[in-house]
Design an enzyme around this catalytic site. Structure first.
Site, PDB file in Angstrom:
ATOM      1  N   CYS A 130       0.809  -1.114   0.193  1.00  0.00           N
ATOM      2  CA  CYS A 130      -0.045   0.016  -0.077  1.00  0.00           C
ATOM      3  C   CYS A 130       0.818   1.229   0.027  1.00  0.00           C
ATOM      4  O   CYS A 130       0.241   2.328   0.226  1.00  0.00           O
ATOM      5  CB  CYS A 130      -1.064   0.212   1.265  1.00  0.00           C
ATOM      6  SG  CYS A 130      -1.880  -1.413   1.315  1.00  0.00           S
ATOM      7  N   LYS A 195      -8.341  -0.253  10.467  1.00  0.00           N
ATOM      8  CA  LYS A 195      -8.141  -1.203   9.406  1.00  0.00           C
ATOM      9  C   LYS A 195      -7.200  -2.474  10.076  1.00  0.00           C
ATOM     10  O   LYS A 195      -5.993  -1.967  10.160  1.00  0.00           O
ATOM     11  CB  LYS A 195      -7.760  -0.625   8.078  1.00  0.00           C
ATOM     12  CG  LYS A 195      -7.699  -1.638   6.990  1.00  0.00           C
ATOM     13  CD  LYS A 195      -7.568  -1.224   5.884  1.00  0.00           C
ATOM     14  CE  LYS A 195      -7.067  -2.404   4.653  1.00  0.00           C
ATOM     15  NZ  LYS A 195      -7.134  -1.705   3.466  1.00  0.00           N
ATOM     16  N   GLU A 233      -6.185   5.119  16.781  1.00  0.00           N
ATOM     17  CA  GLU A 233      -6.185   5.488  15.296  1.00  0.00           C
ATOM     18  C   GLU A 233      -7.694   6.296  15.247  1.00  0.00           C
ATOM     19  O   GLU A 233      -7.266   7.367  14.322  1.00  0.00           O
ATOM     20  CB  GLU A 233      -6.485   4.000  14.671  1.00  0.00           C
ATOM     21  CG  GLU A 233      -5.064   3.235  14.397  1.00  0.00           C
ATOM     22  CD  GLU A 233      -4.104   3.903  13.367  1.00  0.00           C
ATOM     23  OE1 GLU A 233      -4.549   4.754  12.582  1.00  0.00           O
ATOM     24  OE2 GLU A 233      -3.121   3.396  12.910  1.00  0.00           O
ATOM     25  N   LYS A 248     -13.101  -1.922   9.908  1.00  0.00           N
ATOM     26  CA  LYS A 248     -12.767  -2.998   8.833  1.00  0.00           C
ATOM     27  C   LYS A 248     -12.023  -4.233   9.417  1.00  0.00           C
ATOM     28  O   LYS A 248     -10.838  -3.842   9.777  1.00  0.00           O
ATOM     29  CB  LYS A 248     -12.196  -2.288   7.462  1.00  0.00           C
ATOM     30  CG  LYS A 248     -12.088  -3.436   6.378  1.00  0.00           C
ATOM     31  CD  LYS A 248     -11.424  -2.143   5.301  1.00  0.00           C
ATOM     32  CE  LYS A 248     -11.195  -3.509   4.220  1.00  0.00           C
ATOM     33  NZ  LYS A 248     -10.117  -2.983   3.261  1.00  0.00           N
ATOM     34  N   SER A 274     -14.593  -8.786   1.665  1.00  0.00           N
ATOM     35  CA  SER A 274     -14.970  -9.802   0.770  1.00  0.00           C
ATOM     36  C   SER A 274     -14.995 -11.393   1.539  1.00  0.00           C
ATOM     37  O   SER A 274     -15.591 -12.046   1.065  1.00  0.00           O
ATOM     38  CB  SER A 274     -13.564  -9.820  -0.145  1.00  0.00           C
ATOM     39  OG  SER A 274     -12.457  -9.936   0.480  1.00  0.00           O
TER      40      SER A 274
HETATM   41  C1  PBG Z   1      -6.804  -1.526  -0.121  1.00  0.00           C
HETATM   42  C2  PBG Z   1      -8.186  -2.391   0.378  1.00  0.00           C
HETATM   43  C3  PBG Z   1      -8.330  -3.511   0.631  1.00  0.00           C
HETATM   44  C4  PBG Z   1      -9.654  -3.767   1.066  1.00  0.00           C
HETATM   45  C5  PBG Z   1     -10.261  -2.545   0.579  1.00  0.00           C
HETATM   46  N1  PBG Z   1      -9.215  -1.643   0.329  1.00  0.00           N
HETATM   47  C6  PBG Z   1      -7.496  -4.722   0.628  1.00  0.00           C
HETATM   48  C7  PBG Z   1      -6.250  -4.670   1.564  1.00  0.00           C
HETATM   49  O1  PBG Z   1      -6.129  -3.994   2.493  1.00  0.00           O
HETATM   50  O2  PBG Z   1      -5.308  -5.828   1.372  1.00  0.00           O
HETATM   51  C8  PBG Z   1     -10.279  -5.079   1.281  1.00  0.00           C
HETATM   52  C9  PBG Z   1     -11.852  -5.183   1.194  1.00  0.00           C
HETATM   53  C10 PBG Z   1     -12.442  -6.399   1.167  1.00  0.00           C
HETATM   54  O3  PBG Z   1     -11.709  -7.454   1.525  1.00  0.00           O
HETATM   55  O4  PBG Z   1     -13.353  -6.459   0.712  1.00  0.00           O
HETATM   56  N2  PBG Z   1      -5.700  -1.428   0.517  1.00  0.00           N
END
Ligand code: PBG
Length: 327
Positions: A130, A195, A233, A248, A274
Site C-alpha cells: 500500500c 483497519k 487510530e 474493517k 470480501s
Molecule cells: C486496499 C483495500 C483492501 C480492501 C479494501 N481496500 C485490501 C487490503 O487492504 O488488502 C479489502 C476489502 C475487502 O476485503 O472486501 N488497501
C-alpha cells in the site's frame, strides 16, 4: 419485576409485536456498494471467490451504477485495477487513470449516485504493497505524499467522498490539506481508521489483483488482537479532519465498532469485507445455511453494533430483499 410477572416472550408473540418493538431496522440508505473497474470494453468478469461480484470495464460500471441507483442505494465505492502496475503505483494518481475515468463516467450518467473512492496504492504497485517500498520497508511519509496526490486526482475527476484505506500515519491531514488547497474543502473524508491486517481480505485481493509480492501488511495494518489501539487510530483520524471513520472488517470487530460509536459523535462506517461475503456465499451454495436470511442477520447486526453505513457486496441483494419486505 421477575418471572412470572415479567414474561419477555409476550412482546415476541406475533410479527406485529416484533415489528413494533424492533430496535434496529436496516435501510437501503445504509448501504454502499463496492465496484471493481478494469481497462477495456464490455468486460464483466465474475470474481470466482465472490460470486455475484464482477470486474467491470467503465461502460459496464455505468450499467451497474444505474442499477444500483435504481435500487435506492445512495453510494458506490470504486476500486481500480490498472493496465500497468509499477513501483510507485503511478496510475493511482494519473488524471486519465482507470478510476478517474470511471468516476467521470458515473457522475456523467448517474449524477445523483454518490461516488466514493478508495485511496490506496496496493492495486497500482507491482509489489502489491500500500506504499512506497525501499529496502523491504514500506515508507510512510513518501507514501502519504502520493496518497494526497491520488486523492486530489479523484476529486478533480468528480469524486464525492474520499476514503483512504492505506493505514499510513498522517494521511488524513495531508489529504485534507491538499483538497482544501485546491478548492475541494466541501469533499468529505471517510477514513479507514481501524483497519486490521486480516485474513478476511483474501477474495478482494483476487478481485483487485493486489496480493503483496513479498511479506504482508502487518507493519501498517492493525493487529487483530488490539482494541485500545483502534481508539487511538480513530482519535487521530478525527483530529486530522476525518468526517466519518470506518472499522474493517466488520463481523470479527463488532466490539471495536461499538466502542467507537459510543465514544464519538461522527458517522461510523463498517466494511463487511470480501471474506465475510465469500463465507456466506460458499455455505449458501453448499446448502449449509439459508444465505438470504444470514445476509440480513449479518447486516442488521453490523448496524445494531453501531454502523451508520455499511460497505457490502450484498448491497444489491439486500436492497432487493428490503424492497420485497416493503421497506
Ligand atoms: C486496499 C483495500 C483492501 C480492501 C479494501 N481496500 C485490501 C487490503 O487492504 O488488502 C479489502 C476489502 C475487502 O476485503 O472486501 N488497501
Amino acid at each position: 419485576m421477575a418471572f412470572p410477572t415479567t414474561r419477555l416472550r409476550r412482546m415476541r408473540a406475533t410479527e406485529a409485536h416484533r415489528r413494533m418493538v424492533r430496535e434496529t431496522v436496516l435501510s437501503v440508505n445504509d448501504l454502499i456498494y463496492p465496484l471493481f473497474v478494469v481497462p477495456g470494453r464490455n468486460i464483466r468478469r465474475e470474481i470466482s471467490s465472490m460470486p455475484g461480484s464482477f470486474q467491470l470495464s467503465v461502460d459496464q460500471v455505468i450499467t451497474e451504477a444505474k442499477e444500483v441507483s435504481g435500487l435506492g442505494i445512495p453510494a458506490v465505492i470504486l476500486f481500480g485495477i490498472p493496465e500497468h502496475k509499477d513501483e510507485t503505483g503511478s496510475e493511482a494518481y494519473a488524471s486519465d487513470g482507470i478510476v478517474q475515468q470511471a468516476i467521470k463516467a458515473v457522475k456523467d450518467s448517474v449524477p445523483e449516485l454518490l461516488v466514493i473512492t478508495d485511496v490506496c496504492l496496493c492495486e497500482y504497485t507491482d509489489h502489491g504493497h500500500c506504499g512506497v517500498v525501499k529496502g523491504g520497508q514500506i515508507l510512510n511519509d513518501p507514501t502519504v505524499e502520493l496518497l494526497a496526490k491520488e486523492a486530489l486526482s479523484h476529486a478533480k475527476a468528480g469524486a464525492d467522498i474520499i476514503a483512504p484505506s492505506d493505514m499510513m500515519d498522517g494521511r488524513v491531514s495531508a489529504i485534507r490539506k491538499v483538497l482544501d488547497g485546491d478548492g475541494f474543502e466541501q469533499i468529505p473524508i471517510l477514513s479507514y481508521a481501524a483497519k486490521y491486517a486480516s485474513g478476511f481480505y483474501g477474495p478482494f485481493r483476487e478481485a483487485a489483483e493486489s496480493t503483496p509480492q513479498f511479506g504482508d501488511r502487518r507493519s501498517y495494518q492493525m493487529d487483530p488482537a488490539n482494541s485500545r489501539e483502534a481508539m487511538r487510530e480513530a482519535a487521530l483520524d478525527i483530529e486530522e479532519g476525518a468526517d466519518m471513520v470506518m472499522v474493517k472488517p466488520a463481523l470479527a470487530y463488532l466490539d471495536i465498532l461499538c466502542k467507537i460509536k459510543e465514544r464519538w459523535d461522527l458517522p461510523v462506517a463498517a466494511y463487511n469485507v470480501s471474506g465475510e461475503y465469500a463465507m456466506v456465499k460458499a455455505a449458501g451454495r453448499l446448502g449449509w445455511i439459508d444465505e438470504g436470511r444470514v445476509m440480513m442477520e449479518i447486516l442488521t447486526s453490523i448496524k445494531r453494533a453501531g454502523a451508520d453505513v455499511i460497505l457490502t457486496y450484498f448491497a444489491k441483494e439486500a436492497a432487493r430483499a428490503l424492497q420485497e419486505q416493503g421497506r
